[in-house]
Design a protein around this motif. Structure first.
Motif, mmCIF file in Angstrom:
data_model
loop_
_atom_site.group_PDB
_atom_site.id
_atom_site.type_symbol
_atom_site.label_atom_id
_atom_site.label_comp_id
_atom_site.label_asym_id
_atom_site.label_seq_id
_atom_site.Cartn_x
_atom_site.Cartn_y
_atom_site.Cartn_z
ATOM 1 N N MET A 1 0.767 -1.229 0.027
ATOM 2 C CA MET A 1 0.095 0.026 0.065
ATOM 3 C C MET A 1 0.709 1.379 0.051
ATOM 4 O O MET A 1 0.696 2.312 -0.721
ATOM 5 C CB MET A 1 -0.939 -0.085 1.306
ATOM 6 C CG MET A 1 -1.713 1.406 1.304
ATOM 7 S SD MET A 1 -2.606 1.600 2.842
ATOM 8 C CE MET A 1 -1.426 1.998 4.046
ATOM 9 N N ALA A 2 1.986 1.270 0.510
ATOM 10 C CA ALA A 2 2.815 2.343 0.744
ATOM 11 C C ALA A 2 2.898 3.293 -0.431
ATOM 12 O O ALA A 2 2.783 4.377 -0.325
ATOM 13 C CB ALA A 2 4.060 2.019 1.513
ATOM 14 N N ASP A 3 3.297 2.682 -1.425
ATOM 15 C CA ASP A 3 3.346 3.618 -2.580
ATOM 16 C C ASP A 3 2.304 3.703 -3.576
ATOM 17 O O ASP A 3 2.306 4.440 -4.660
ATOM 18 C CB ASP A 3 4.667 3.007 -3.329
ATOM 19 C CG ASP A 3 6.060 3.243 -2.579
ATOM 20 O OD1 ASP A 3 6.051 4.056 -1.951
ATOM 21 O OD2 ASP A 3 6.901 2.470 -2.907
ATOM 22 N N THR A 4 1.190 2.869 -3.231
ATOM 23 C CA THR A 4 0.083 2.968 -3.995
ATOM 24 C C THR A 4 -0.858 4.029 -4.001
ATOM 25 O O THR A 4 -1.898 4.302 -4.792
ATOM 26 C CB THR A 4 -0.282 1.557 -4.505
ATOM 27 O OG1 THR A 4 -0.779 1.271 -3.209
ATOM 28 C CG2 THR A 4 0.610 0.675 -5.062
ATOM 29 N N VAL A 5 -0.676 4.638 -2.749
ATOM 30 C CA VAL A 5 -2.005 5.574 -2.325
ATOM 31 C C VAL A 5 -1.928 6.834 -2.811
ATOM 32 O O VAL A 5 -0.485 7.451 -2.828
ATOM 33 C CB VAL A 5 -1.843 5.623 -0.585
ATOM 34 C CG1 VAL A 5 -2.830 6.643 -0.043
ATOM 35 C CG2 VAL A 5 -2.180 4.278 0.081
ATOM 36 N N GLY B 1 0.205 3.248 8.568
ATOM 37 C CA GLY B 1 1.113 4.148 8.503
ATOM 38 C C GLY B 1 0.266 5.343 7.808
ATOM 39 O O GLY B 1 0.639 6.405 7.272
ATOM 40 N N LEU B 2 -1.062 4.834 7.183
ATOM 41 C CA LEU B 2 -1.811 5.889 6.320
ATOM 42 C C LEU B 2 -2.137 7.143 6.946
ATOM 43 O O LEU B 2 -1.910 8.244 6.500
ATOM 44 C CB LEU B 2 -2.925 5.008 5.706
ATOM 45 C CG LEU B 2 -3.805 6.020 4.803
ATOM 46 C CD1 LEU B 2 -3.192 6.593 3.543
ATOM 47 C CD2 LEU B 2 -4.937 5.095 4.267
ATOM 48 N N GLY B 3 -2.629 7.247 8.323
ATOM 49 C CA GLY B 3 -2.876 8.110 9.271
ATOM 50 C C GLY B 3 -1.823 9.168 9.018
ATOM 51 O O GLY B 3 -2.096 10.359 9.075
ATOM 52 N N ARG B 4 -0.614 8.806 9.324
ATOM 53 C CA ARG B 4 0.497 9.717 9.423
ATOM 54 C C ARG B 4 0.754 10.338 8.237
ATOM 55 O O ARG B 4 1.227 11.581 8.063
ATOM 56 C CB ARG B 4 1.738 8.861 9.933
ATOM 57 C CG ARG B 4 3.077 9.561 10.175
ATOM 58 C CD ARG B 4 3.902 8.905 10.933
ATOM 59 N NE ARG B 4 3.557 8.304 12.204
ATOM 60 C CZ ARG B 4 3.802 9.072 13.185
ATOM 61 N NH1 ARG B 4 4.295 10.114 13.309
ATOM 62 N NH2 ARG B 4 3.307 8.622 14.428
ATOM 63 N N ARG B 5 0.625 9.718 7.103
ATOM 64 C CA ARG B 5 0.861 9.968 5.486
ATOM 65 C C ARG B 5 -0.226 11.112 5.331
ATOM 66 O O ARG B 5 -0.103 12.239 4.423
ATOM 67 C CB ARG B 5 0.888 8.976 4.635
ATOM 68 C CG ARG B 5 2.328 8.194 4.664
ATOM 69 C CD ARG B 5 2.080 7.198 3.476
ATOM 70 N NE ARG B 5 1.996 7.740 2.231
ATOM 71 C CZ ARG B 5 1.767 7.057 1.130
ATOM 72 N NH1 ARG B 5 1.381 5.813 1.323
ATOM 73 N NH2 ARG B 5 1.563 7.579 0.026
#
Length: 152
Positions: A1-5, A99-103
């Motif tokens: 998920m990290a690079d695809t959001v 880690g999405l909330g942080r991003r």
């Protein structure tokens, strides 16, 4: 998920997914209703038409996995500085802890800075102790006591 959001402006088609995320916790379950309720689309249209409001979604592989609303507030205090109010931050249950909330919050801070805002602020219900720790870890200070009064 990290690079695809990706982060983008929400569309009317995103409203049911956004409402589902708003309702997916103990507080939200008490105050949200049917995602198909016309009042949500009416509110969306108003937000979407206002240049001082942005309803943002985080999308991963075509699926909405996060949301937040950014409202830009003009004021006379702080030499007429504009502030960015971050509201209704939610991450889909299936995506939490990655880690999405942080991003999302960093993206909102960067967007506010690029707009020229002097400050980013947010509120969080007193019962959301985990959220308070999260915002503390991002450099937010618990600097004010908030008050609300329901009108209905």
């Amino acid at each position: 998920m990290a690079d695809t959001v990706i982060f983008r402006q929400a569309t009317a088609e995103d409203v049911p997914a956004i409402v589902a995320m708003l309702a997916d916790d103990p507080l939200g379950a008490l105050r949200e209703g049917d995602p198909g309720d016309e009042r949500y689309l009416t509110a969306f249209a108003r937000i979407d038409a206002d240049p001082h409001d942005e309803l943002i979604v985080a999308e991963d592989d075509g699926k909405v996995v996060g949301t937040m609303q950014l409202t830009y507030l003009a004021g006379l205090s702080r030499l007429g500085a504009e502030r960015c109010q971050i509201e209704a931050v939610r991450v889909a249950a299936s995506t939490r802890g990655q880690g999405l909330g942080r991003r999302m919050i960093q993206w909102a801070v960067d967007r506010a800075r690029a707009r020229g805002c002097a400050m980013v602020q947010l509120t969080s219900d007193k019962s959301r102790v985990d959220a308070h720790r999260f915002y503390d870890s991002l450099g937010f200070a618990n600097s004010h006591e908030g008050f609300k009064r329901a009108l209905s």
